[in-house]
Design a protein around this motif. Structure first.
Motif, PDB file in Angstrom:
ATOM      1  N   THR A  38      -4.892 -31.428  -8.999  1.00  0.00           N
ATOM      2  CA  THR A  38      -3.821 -31.137  -7.858  1.00  0.00           C
ATOM      3  C   THR A  38      -3.131 -29.801  -8.181  1.00  0.00           C
ATOM      4  OG1 THR A  38      -3.559 -33.586  -7.936  1.00  0.00           O
ATOM      5  CG2 THR A  38      -1.719 -32.127  -7.107  1.00  0.00           C
ATOM      6  N   ASN A  83      -4.925 -46.802  -7.419  1.00  0.00           N
ATOM      7  CA  ASN A  83      -3.426 -46.611  -6.976  1.00  0.00           C
ATOM      8  C   ASN A  83      -2.592 -45.615  -7.758  1.00  0.00           C
ATOM      9  OD1 ASN A  83      -3.651 -47.408  -4.107  1.00  0.00           O
ATOM     10  ND2 ASN A  83      -3.447 -49.552  -4.913  1.00  0.00           N
ATOM     11  N   VAL A  86      -3.326 -42.268  -7.454  1.00  0.00           N
ATOM     12  CA  VAL A  86      -2.907 -41.651  -6.165  1.00  0.00           C
ATOM     13  C   VAL A  86      -1.361 -41.064  -6.352  1.00  0.00           C
ATOM     14  CG1 VAL A  86      -2.210 -42.220  -3.507  1.00  0.00           C
ATOM     15  CG2 VAL A  86      -4.373 -42.964  -4.632  1.00  0.00           C
ATOM     16  N   LEU A  87      -0.343 -42.157  -7.053  1.00  0.00           N
ATOM     17  CA  LEU A  87       0.784 -41.753  -7.340  1.00  0.00           C
ATOM     18  C   LEU A  87       1.041 -40.585  -8.195  1.00  0.00           C
ATOM     19  CD1 LEU A  87       3.829 -42.459  -7.027  1.00  0.00           C
ATOM     20  CD2 LEU A  87       3.446 -43.999  -9.266  1.00  0.00           C
ATOM     21  N   VAL A  90       0.408 -37.320  -6.070  1.00  0.00           N
ATOM     22  CA  VAL A  90       1.664 -37.388  -5.388  1.00  0.00           C
ATOM     23  C   VAL A  90       2.748 -36.383  -6.122  1.00  0.00           C
ATOM     24  CG1 VAL A  90       3.473 -38.077  -3.806  1.00  0.00           C
ATOM     25  CG2 VAL A  90       1.005 -38.839  -3.634  1.00  0.00           C
ATOM     26  N   ILE A 133       1.826 -33.000   1.104  1.00  0.00           N
ATOM     27  CA  ILE A 133       2.239 -34.034   0.249  1.00  0.00           C
ATOM     28  C   ILE A 133       2.196 -35.379   0.939  1.00  0.00           C
ATOM     29  CG2 ILE A 133       4.074 -35.168  -1.137  1.00  0.00           C
ATOM     30  CD1 ILE A 133       5.262 -32.464  -1.876  1.00  0.00           C
ATOM     31  N   TYR A 136      -1.688 -35.984   1.786  1.00  0.00           N
ATOM     32  CA  TYR A 136      -2.162 -36.542   0.495  1.00  0.00           C
ATOM     33  C   TYR A 136      -2.092 -37.895   0.191  1.00  0.00           C
ATOM     34  CZ  TYR A 136      -3.604 -36.487  -4.416  1.00  0.00           C
ATOM     35  OH  TYR A 136      -4.205 -36.874  -5.754  1.00  0.00           O
ATOM     36  N   ALA A 137      -0.599 -38.377   0.097  1.00  0.00           N
ATOM     37  CA  ALA A 137      -0.231 -39.686  -0.175  1.00  0.00           C
ATOM     38  C   ALA A 137      -0.841 -40.768   0.877  1.00  0.00           C
ATOM     39  CB  ALA A 137       1.326 -39.662   0.019  1.00  0.00           C
ATOM     40  N   GLN A 140      -4.912 -40.755   0.620  1.00  0.00           N
ATOM     41  CA  GLN A 140      -5.599 -41.323  -0.596  1.00  0.00           C
ATOM     42  C   GLN A 140      -5.373 -42.631  -0.719  1.00  0.00           C
ATOM     43  OE1 GLN A 140      -7.476 -40.131  -2.914  1.00  0.00           O
ATOM     44  NE2 GLN A 140      -6.931 -37.830  -3.644  1.00  0.00           N
ATOM     45  N   THR A 141      -4.030 -43.113  -0.256  1.00  0.00           N
ATOM     46  CA  THR A 141      -3.750 -44.692  -0.184  1.00  0.00           C
ATOM     47  C   THR A 141      -4.691 -45.496   0.685  1.00  0.00           C
ATOM     48  OG1 THR A 141      -1.507 -44.142  -0.675  1.00  0.00           O
ATOM     49  CG2 THR A 141      -2.010 -46.242   0.375  1.00  0.00           C
TER      50      THR A 141
END
Length: 235
Positions: A38, A83, A86-87, A90, A133, A136-137, A140-141
């Protein structure tokens, strides 16, 4: 070494590194890779090169590797672990952007030589940063959701949760990358470029993502073999 060869070598090395991080560090290694990729992708994306007959930014392979990470985690560790990655991505992106922007607030010493270069590299507009941002969130989710949705459907059809790994891997990633390319291009550049230019950017970017997504399939199969200790990864 030309750009095309460099990109191919980079893809092989980066995907190999993802698998090795998982081999030696488990899911913690994949979380570490998410942080590394990232941050590096946020810097590398500022570099524009010509390769394969297209003008493109770097960072595409590193960004694609974060989708590889969530697919491996989905397959071997379960949806919750994916998940979490992913967090982590972010939060890493947000914190890195805040830190890098804070560097620009300092008044450099008269002997400083690095500040002009750093300002040139990290003077991104708030619109670009916010778009990056949010997109991306979202994508990816969606990737994690799509992966497990396909998994549930194929398992019902053939009563075997191990089959059709290639389908859930490529299906979820290709759909996610399309939304990523479309959403980010229009969110970041709407009003800056004409519609035709925006569509050309979407097309060329997605062509790149198609290849990076399809070529990560062997890495997912290898990682599943390494993570075979997980008897039930959790659809």
């Amino acid at each position: 070494m030309n750009n095309e060869l460099l990109l191919i070598v980079s893809l092989v090395l980066i995907y190999t590194c993802v698998v090795l991080f998982y081999r030696f560090l488990g899911k913690t290694g994949l979380y570490c890779w998410t942080v590394l990729a990232t941050i590096a992708a946020n810097i590398e994306v500022l570099i524009v090169v010509n390769a394969f007959g297209m003008e493109q930014t770097l960072g595409n392979i590193l960004f694609a590797s974060t989708f590889l990470v969530t697919d491996i985690l989905s397959e071997t560790e379960g949806k919750r672990a994916a998940n979490k990655a992913v967090l982590i991505g972010v939060l890493t992106s947000g914190v890195f952007i805040l830190i890098s922007q804070s560097w620009l607030l300092y008044t450099p010493n008269a002997n400083d030589w690095a500040s002009p270069a750093i300002a040139s590299v990290f003077s991104n507009t708030p619109r670009l940063m916010l778009s990056s941002i949010i997109v991306y969130a979202v994508v990816q989710t969606f990737d994690v959701f799509a992966y497990h949705a396909i998994w549930v459907r194929t398992t019902k059809l053939c009563s075997d949760s191990k089959k059709f790994l290639w389908l859930r891997n490529n299906g979820s990633t290709l759909a996610s990358q399309f939304f990523n390319t479309l959403l980010y291009t229009f969110a970041a550049f709407w009003g800056v470029y004409e519609l035709e230019t925006l569509l050309n950017i979407v097309f060329s970017s997605y062509v790149i993502f198609i290849f990076t997504s399809l070529l990560d399939t062997p890495a997912v199969y290898t990682a599943r073999k390494l993570g075979s200790k997980q008897e039930k990864p959790g659809i």
